[in-house]
Design a protein around this motif. Structure first.
Motif, PDB file in Angstrom:
ATOM      1  N   ASP A  12       0.827  -1.206   0.000  1.00  0.00           N
ATOM      2  CA  ASP A  12       0.000   0.000   0.000  1.00  0.00           C
ATOM      3  C   ASP A  12       0.865   1.262   0.000  1.00  0.00           C
ATOM      4  O   ASP A  12       0.354   2.368   0.066  1.00  0.00           O
ATOM      5  N   PRO A  92      -8.737  -3.697  -4.415  1.00  0.00           N
ATOM      6  CA  PRO A  92      -7.469  -4.371  -4.147  1.00  0.00           C
ATOM      7  C   PRO A  92      -7.519  -5.893  -4.226  1.00  0.00           C
ATOM      8  O   PRO A  92      -6.706  -6.501  -4.926  1.00  0.00           O
ATOM      9  N   GLU A  93      -8.463  -6.527  -3.547  1.00  0.00           N
ATOM     10  CA  GLU A  93      -8.464  -7.992  -3.530  1.00  0.00           C
ATOM     11  C   GLU A  93      -8.703  -8.574  -4.923  1.00  0.00           C
ATOM     12  O   GLU A  93      -8.087  -9.557  -5.309  1.00  0.00           O
ATOM     13  N   THR A 125      -8.049  -5.709   3.286  1.00  0.00           N
ATOM     14  CA  THR A 125      -7.460  -6.198   2.039  1.00  0.00           C
ATOM     15  C   THR A 125      -6.869  -7.582   2.240  1.00  0.00           C
ATOM     16  O   THR A 125      -7.080  -8.478   1.420  1.00  0.00           O
TER      17      THR A 125
END
Length: 146
Positions: A12, A92-93, A125
């Motif tokens: 991140d 994100p995932e 996440t």
């Protein structure tokens, strides 16, 4: 146990990202695993739910440019070449799963803040990556777990 050949490191770009990358390198370094970095930018429209009648494209472009520069600096610091650095826009995932499948990763390494209770129910996440991954996932505990 067979050695990991391709490792996708999801970052991140916070201070905790270095710890995640170091753990991944420790796992893959001895066997010279191919390391990839991914950073996912969530569209601003996700954060605001499309409720604000505003054009976020200029702001989104600036975020993308800054993230690209930060990822390049981070990748260089951790010995990961530019062609193995991936910056994408989306959830994100979902994007991490997609990138892992695309490069044929056999391990995803992601940071986890060790949330519990309501914070865990809200989702994270790391939790999203763990559920639905087609390869091994290592969640590296980072931060102070608040």
């Amino acid at each position: 146990m067979t050695a990991y050949k391709k490792i996708l490191i999801a970052v991140d770009l916070s201070e905790d990202s270095a710890e995640v990358a170091q753990k991944a390198r420790a796992i893959g370094g001895d066997n010279a695993a191919e390391m990839h970095l991914i950073h996912v930018i969530e569209p601003l429209s996700f954060a605001y739910g499309g409720d604000i009648p505003m054009d976020f494209s200029g702001i989104q472009d600036e975020i993308h440019q800054q993230a690209t520069q930060q990822l390049a600096t981070f990748g260089t610091a951790h010995g990961i070449s530019a062609e193995r650095q991936h910056i994408v826009l989306g959830r994100p995932e979902v994007e991490i799963h997609s990138a892992a499948e695309e490069i044929g990763a056999d391990l995803i390494v992601v940071g986890s803040h060790g949330r519990y209770g309501l914070a865990l129910l809200m989702g994270s996440t790391a939790n999203g990556v763990l559920h639905g991954a087609t390869c091994d996932v290592l969640a590296v505990r980072v931060g102070d777990g608040d």
